[in-house]
Write an enzyme that holds these catalytic residues in place. Structure first.
Site, PDB file in Angstrom:
ATOM      1  N   LYS A 264      95.679  42.340  29.390  1.00 38.75           N
ATOM      2  CA  LYS A 264      95.319  42.984  27.930  1.00 38.75           C
ATOM      3  C   LYS A 264      94.107  43.808  28.109  1.00 38.75           C
ATOM      4  O   LYS A 264      92.758  43.328  29.051  1.00 38.75           O
ATOM      5  CB  LYS A 264      95.047  41.888  27.041  1.00 38.75           C
ATOM      6  CG  LYS A 264      94.392  42.448  25.756  1.00 38.75           C
ATOM      7  CD  LYS A 264      93.927  41.275  24.767  1.00 38.75           C
ATOM      8  CE  LYS A 264      92.984  41.729  23.575  1.00 38.75           C
ATOM      9  NZ  LYS A 264      92.539  40.428  22.951  1.00 38.75           N
ATOM     10  N   ASP A 269      87.037  46.021  20.709  1.00 37.64           N
ATOM     11  CA  ASP A 269      87.953  45.469  19.695  1.00 37.64           C
ATOM     12  C   ASP A 269      87.058  45.128  18.400  1.00 37.64           C
ATOM     13  O   ASP A 269      86.549  43.961  18.351  1.00 37.64           O
ATOM     14  CB  ASP A 269      88.700  43.962  19.946  1.00 37.64           C
ATOM     15  CG  ASP A 269      89.458  43.555  19.099  1.00 37.64           C
ATOM     16  OD1 ASP A 269      89.679  44.271  17.964  1.00 37.64           O
ATOM     17  OD2 ASP A 269      89.846  42.438  19.019  1.00 37.64           O
ATOM     18  N   LYS A 276      85.723  42.659  12.304  1.00 37.69           N
ATOM     19  CA  LYS A 276      84.966  41.493  12.775  1.00 37.69           C
ATOM     20  C   LYS A 276      83.643  41.400  12.233  1.00 37.69           C
ATOM     21  O   LYS A 276      83.206  42.464  11.806  1.00 37.69           O
ATOM     22  CB  LYS A 276      84.801  41.487  14.473  1.00 37.69           C
ATOM     23  CG  LYS A 276      86.156  41.357  15.102  1.00 37.69           C
ATOM     24  CD  LYS A 276      85.879  41.307  16.778  1.00 37.69           C
ATOM     25  CE  LYS A 276      87.313  41.299  17.438  1.00 37.69           C
ATOM     26  NZ  LYS A 276      87.831  39.756  17.315  1.00 37.69           N
ATOM     27  N   ASP A 287      87.129  42.360  25.814  1.00 34.79           N
ATOM     28  CA  ASP A 287      88.270  41.941  25.315  1.00 34.79           C
ATOM     29  C   ASP A 287      89.366  42.847  26.249  1.00 34.79           C
ATOM     30  O   ASP A 287      90.238  42.621  25.949  1.00 34.79           O
ATOM     31  CB  ASP A 287      88.443  42.617  23.896  1.00 34.79           C
ATOM     32  CG  ASP A 287      89.522  41.715  23.172  1.00 34.79           C
ATOM     33  OD1 ASP A 287      89.828  40.559  23.576  1.00 34.79           O
ATOM     34  OD2 ASP A 287      90.043  42.232  22.015  1.00 34.79           O
ATOM     35  N   ASP A 346      93.227  42.220  13.414  1.00 42.47           N
ATOM     36  CA  ASP A 346      92.412  41.624  14.375  1.00 42.47           C
ATOM     37  C   ASP A 346      93.278  40.729  15.567  1.00 42.47           C
ATOM     38  O   ASP A 346      92.887  40.127  16.551  1.00 42.47           O
ATOM     39  CB  ASP A 346      91.457  40.837  13.962  1.00 42.47           C
ATOM     40  CG  ASP A 346      90.353  40.541  15.202  1.00 42.47           C
ATOM     41  OD1 ASP A 346      90.116  41.186  16.091  1.00 42.47           O
ATOM     42  OD2 ASP A 346      89.506  39.672  14.967  1.00 42.47           O
ATOM     43  N   GLU A 348      95.613  41.859  17.490  1.00 42.17           N
ATOM     44  CA  GLU A 348      96.050  43.107  18.105  1.00 42.17           C
ATOM     45  C   GLU A 348      96.402  42.830  19.424  1.00 42.17           C
ATOM     46  O   GLU A 348      97.456  43.620  19.863  1.00 42.17           O
ATOM     47  CB  GLU A 348      95.078  44.296  18.012  1.00 42.17           C
ATOM     48  CG  GLU A 348      93.966  44.355  19.033  1.00 42.17           C
ATOM     49  CD  GLU A 348      92.931  42.990  19.112  1.00 42.17           C
ATOM     50  OE1 GLU A 348      92.814  42.606  20.358  1.00 42.17           O
ATOM     51  OE2 GLU A 348      92.757  42.454  18.170  1.00 42.17           O
ATOM     52  N   ARG A 350      98.112  40.646  21.187  1.00 45.94           N
ATOM     53  CA  ARG A 350      99.696  40.214  21.102  1.00 45.94           C
ATOM     54  C   ARG A 350     100.400  41.507  20.784  1.00 45.94           C
ATOM     55  O   ARG A 350     101.786  41.484  21.401  1.00 45.94           O
ATOM     56  CB  ARG A 350      99.703  38.767  20.280  1.00 45.94           C
ATOM     57  CG  ARG A 350      99.744  39.305  18.776  1.00 45.94           C
ATOM     58  CD  ARG A 350      99.729  37.985  17.703  1.00 45.94           C
ATOM     59  NE  ARG A 350      98.388  37.431  18.223  1.00 45.94           N
ATOM     60  CZ  ARG A 350      97.670  36.278  17.804  1.00 45.94           C
ATOM     61  NH1 ARG A 350      98.558  35.666  16.969  1.00 45.94           N
ATOM     62  NH2 ARG A 350      96.717  35.903  17.926  1.00 45.94           N
TER      63      ARG A 350
END
Length: 494
Positions: A264, A269, A276, A287, A346, A348, A350
């Site tokens: 990933k 993010d 967030k 991230d 958030d 995201e 996956r």
């Protein structure tokens, strides 16, 4: 730093030597020989209480009677036969701190005398090199004034014989290279390290190794493939998503099925519309820790030239709020054809991973491991010590657990069952992208499992292990040691 293996006679040493002493005053074999040469000099120091052998205690001796070495570093090794991996690494750290405080340019280590519980010479030397490399790492590319490092040490020689010792050094150097590469990319600020930058690093790796070929897919390529979930995450960013494929092929059978590692790569993010909290948001540059670790692994195996076919995939993307950003309530059609209702923008990672996991089916992989800073729930469950491991394949899970134990890059297997799929039901789509409050790390893995039915699969959630907070803030390079050890085991049939 240069590392070498050389069988060296104690009497011939003119530079600096490191020897061990146990807590009960018992001398290690090398220390015993120096004690004999010096007519009981070390024994007298023990009797006077000047050194007690306490774990990590280091005494620097000069002008040892009848001995020509410039310095003798006497290192406390704790209770004989009881030192574990963590304690040994701390011992090495304390030793290198003492060495760095001197003008020593070369040291010859006899700490291979020290037995680590349930470990052999290979691990003694490998842990030594890995710990040394960790201790000297600094990330200062963006500082106008660099730290003043007045460290003279350039050469570490391990007094040992045989191929095992040299193999330990080779493995450790490659793993350290991979960890350093992962750290450098992950520590890079998000205004520099965006998805295009990630792709550039992948391309640069191909120029350094004849065994690697790199292909990069842009957003048009992904749109043509129907990777709509991945692209939805990227909608709010001006920086185009990039899917970088790093193909390493060195198996004796060129047609052997590859091992695929998917990372990933959210280079930043913000959470998208589901924004967030401001506090700690700067850490969301990490991230992309999964992609950074996969990039690090590919560096390491290229150095080792493992006889495997491995494909590393860096799923680069940004998740930002914007008038064009995807929204809670959107329904996305994935590359696999399953539809997903977005309940939280958030969640995201996956969405990026599900399309990537579908894409890699084309390689007909032997197995696939995805690596992701996926859930805060995993941090709540396991803290910063263990990566979360989820798998639909018991054999693969056990192989990863073995590699984690061997490398001391810890992982803990979490359960996965149909009951967790129940939490992902949606009234309007095939799946929801979150599963409610409970078991968040597991429901994230359960979500991904819907896209992995074509191959053996495991998922590593590194949200708690990819970076450190506080005074030592920065990327850890994990789980590069775990994954490289896994690949070494695969290459050697272990």
């Amino acid at each position: 730093m240069e590392y070498r293996v050389k069988s060296t006679a104690l009497l011939d040493i003119k530079s600096n030597i490191i020897i061990g002493l146990y807590e009960n005053g018992e001398l290690s074999p090398s220390a015993q020989k120096i004690d004999e040469i010096s007519q009981g000099y070390l024994s007298k120091l023990i009797q006077s209480g000047e050194i007690k052998g306490k774990l990590g205690q280091v005494l620097v001796l000069r002008h040892v009677p009848n001995y020509s070495a410039e310095r003798v570093f006497v290192v406390g090794a704790g209770k004989k036969g009881e030192i574990n991996e963590k304690q040994f690494k701390q011992l090495i750290q304390d030793t290198i701190n003492a060495v760095k405080a001197t003008s020593a340019k070369e040291v010859i280590s006899y700490l291979s005398d020290i037995k680590i519980k349930d470990r052999d010479l290979y691990w003694n030397i490998r842990f030594s090199v890995e710990t040394l490399e960790t201790s000297i790492y600094q990330f200062e590319q963006f500082k106008s004034k660099k730290s003043e490092q007045d460290v003279a040490l350039t050469d570490v020689i391990f007094s040992a014989e045989g191929d095992v010792a040299q193999q330990a050094v080779n493995h450790a150097k490659a793993i350290a290279l991979g960890v350093r590469a992962a750290k450098d990319v992950a520590n890079c600020p998000p205004n520099v390290c965006n998805p295009v930058y990630l792709a550039e690093q992948a391309n640069a790796l191909a120029t350094r190794s004849d065994l690697i070929k790199t292909t990069v897919l842009g957003e048009k390529d992904m749109a043509d493939l129907g990777m709509n979930a991945y692209l939805a995450v990227s909608q709010g960013s001006v920086n185009e998503a990039q899917l970088s494929l790093i193909e390493y092929r060195n198996h004796p059978n060129p047609d052997a099925k590859p091992i695929v590692l998917v990372g990933k790569g959210l280079t930043f993010d913000a959470g998208g519309i589901s924004l967030k909290p401001a506090e700690g948001m700067d850490e969301m540059k990490y991230d992309m820790g999964g992609a950074a670790s996969v990039y690090g692994v590919m560096n390491a195996i290229a150095e080792l030239k493992l006889p495997l076919n491995v494909i590393g995939v860096l799923a680069g993307c940004e998740n930002l709020p914007d008038g064009n950003a995807y929204r809670p309530g959107d329904i996305l059609t994935t590359m696999k054809g399953l539809t997903v209702e977005v309940l939280n923008t958030d969640a995201e990672g996956r969405l990026v991973l599900c399309d990537t996991l579908t894409y890699v089916e084309r390689f007909e992989p032997e197995l696939v491991i995805d690596v992701a800073t996926l859930t805060g729930a995993c941090v709540v469950a396991l803290g910063a010590h263990n990566s979360g491991l989820i798998s639909t394949d018991d054999k693969l899970a056990k192989d990863l657990e073995l590699a984690a134990a061997q490398s001391t890059d810890k992982a803990w297997r979490l359960p996965l069952g149909e009951e967790y799929q129940e939490q992902l039901k949606s009234n309007f789509a095939d799946l929801a992208n979150i599963g409610g409050r409970w078991g968040g790390a597991i429901t994230a893995g359960a979500f991904l499992s819907n896209f992995t039915d074509k191959y053996r699969w495991a998922h590593l959630d590194i949200a708690g292990t990819a970076w450190l907070q506080g005074a030592n803030k920065g990327a850890t390079g994990r789980p590069v040691p775990l994954l490289v050890q896994f690949l070494i085991n695969q290459a050697t049939g272990k």
